[in-house]
Scaffold this motif. Structure first.
Motif, PDB file in Angstrom:
ATOM      1  N   LYS A 138      -6.618   1.358  -7.520  1.00  0.00           N
ATOM      2  CA  LYS A 138      -6.198   1.468  -5.878  1.00  0.00           C
ATOM      3  C   LYS A 138      -7.299   2.111  -5.167  1.00  0.00           C
ATOM      4  CE  LYS A 138      -1.445   1.991  -6.758  1.00  0.00           C
ATOM      5  NZ  LYS A 138      -1.375   1.674  -8.217  1.00  0.00           N
ATOM      6  N   GLY A 139      -8.474   2.240  -5.956  1.00  0.00           N
ATOM      7  CA  GLY A 139      -9.710   2.715  -5.110  1.00  0.00           C
ATOM      8  C   GLY A 139      -9.754   3.943  -4.921  1.00  0.00           C
TER       9      GLY A 139
ATOM     10  N   LYS B 149       0.739  -1.315  -0.126  1.00  0.00           N
ATOM     11  CA  LYS B 149      -0.023  -0.005   0.268  1.00  0.00           C
ATOM     12  C   LYS B 149       1.052   1.359  -0.016  1.00  0.00           C
ATOM     13  CE  LYS B 149      -4.121  -1.861   1.998  1.00  0.00           C
ATOM     14  NZ  LYS B 149      -5.154  -1.830   3.313  1.00  0.00           N
ATOM     15  N   VAL B 150       2.121   0.971  -0.306  1.00  0.00           N
ATOM     16  CA  VAL B 150       3.067   2.323  -0.259  1.00  0.00           C
ATOM     17  C   VAL B 150       3.298   2.424  -1.645  1.00  0.00           C
ATOM     18  CG1 VAL B 150       5.474   3.062   0.564  1.00  0.00           C
ATOM     19  CG2 VAL B 150       3.724   1.749   2.045  1.00  0.00           C
TER      20      VAL B 150
ATOM     21  N   GLY C  66      -8.418  11.922   2.591  1.00  0.00           N
ATOM     22  CA  GLY C  66      -9.224  10.887   2.538  1.00  0.00           C
ATOM     23  C   GLY C  66     -10.331  10.959   1.404  1.00  0.00           C
ATOM     24  N   LYS C  67     -10.145  11.868   0.585  1.00  0.00           N
ATOM     25  CA  LYS C  67     -11.256  12.101  -0.513  1.00  0.00           C
ATOM     26  C   LYS C  67     -11.027  11.237  -1.923  1.00  0.00           C
ATOM     27  CE  LYS C  67     -13.562  14.851   2.352  1.00  0.00           C
ATOM     28  NZ  LYS C  67     -14.640  15.134   2.395  1.00  0.00           N
ATOM     29  N   PRO C  68     -12.118  11.012  -2.532  1.00  0.00           N
ATOM     30  CA  PRO C  68     -11.798  10.417  -3.927  1.00  0.00           C
ATOM     31  C   PRO C  68     -11.616  11.386  -5.046  1.00  0.00           C
ATOM     32  CG  PRO C  68     -14.197  10.477  -3.350  1.00  0.00           C
ATOM     33  CD  PRO C  68     -13.384  10.912  -1.884  1.00  0.00           C
ATOM     34  N   VAL C  69     -10.871  11.003  -5.998  1.00  0.00           N
ATOM     35  CA  VAL C  69     -10.274  12.034  -6.892  1.00  0.00           C
ATOM     36  C   VAL C  69     -10.909  11.617  -8.239  1.00  0.00           C
ATOM     37  CG1 VAL C  69      -8.449  13.134  -8.073  1.00  0.00           C
ATOM     38  CG2 VAL C  69      -8.392  12.222  -5.484  1.00  0.00           C
ATOM     39  N   LEU C  70     -11.171  12.867  -9.063  1.00  0.00           N
ATOM     40  CA  LEU C  70     -11.912  12.924 -10.328  1.00  0.00           C
ATOM     41  C   LEU C  70     -10.747  13.571 -10.975  1.00  0.00           C
ATOM     42  CD1 LEU C  70     -14.145  12.271 -12.330  1.00  0.00           C
ATOM     43  CD2 LEU C  70     -15.170  14.216 -11.535  1.00  0.00           C
TER      44      LEU C  70
END
Length: 174
Positions: free
Chosen positions: A160-161, A8-9, A142-146
């Motif tokens: 990576k979700g 995860k790194v 911790g926010k999803p990116v567009l």
């Protein structure tokens, strides 16, 4: 040493100070209470940032019955044009332009976003010419990116979700 799974790194050539840019405990306990999702952008309001595509996508969504709010944090040469575009698209009631804010204030704005926008357009040489620092700030919160589908964005989003990719400058893809 931290107990984090090495899979995860990701080592990147640029990053953010996660002691400064990190979600607050209040936000973790009380996510955005609005029934209308907020798409946010932080950065210079320059043509190559593609914020006009975000505004057009919000207007298109509104016409089809899906409503989003937008918070645009930053200033620059495109601010007047973007403000006028929001009015022309009749979305100025759901788009907020904050202007320039201090670096210390940026995390408090990102906390308000449900989805974060990073829509850079191709440069004259066909690629993105810098590390997408805003993506790292969004992810640190911790926010999803567009994001525009450039190599730098793909490396931290694909599989990576952590967000969604679209073809730069393509409204249908966005």
């Amino acid at each position: 040493q931290t107990g984090v799974n090495q899979n995860k790194v990701i080592v990147v050539p640029n990053g953010v100070d996660t002691t400064r840019v990190a979600p607050s405990k209040a936000m973790q306990q009380h996510p955005n209470p609005s029934a209308i999702p907020v798409i946010g952008f932080v950065g210079g309001l320059l043509r190559w940032q593609g914020v006009d595509f975000l505004l057009k996508a919000i207007a298109l969504a509104k016409k089809t019955g899906s409503t989003y709010k937008a918070i645009i944090v930053g200033d620059g040469e495109e601010r007047t044009a973007l403000t006028n575009l929001a009015k022309e698209l009749k979305i100025d009631d759901i788009v907020t332009f904050t202007g320039r804010v201090s670096g210390d204030a940026v995390p408090s704005y990102i906390e308000k976003f449900d989805l974060c926008f990073s829509g850079q357009l191709p440069s004259a040489i066909g690629g993105m010419y810098h590390s997408p620092l805003k993506i790292y700030e969004y992810m640190a919160m911790g926010k999803p990116v567009l994001a525009s589908n450039f190599a730098d964005a793909r490396s931290v989003i694909t599989g990576k979700g952590t967000g969604f990719l679209f073809e730069a400058g393509d409204l249908d893809s966005l």
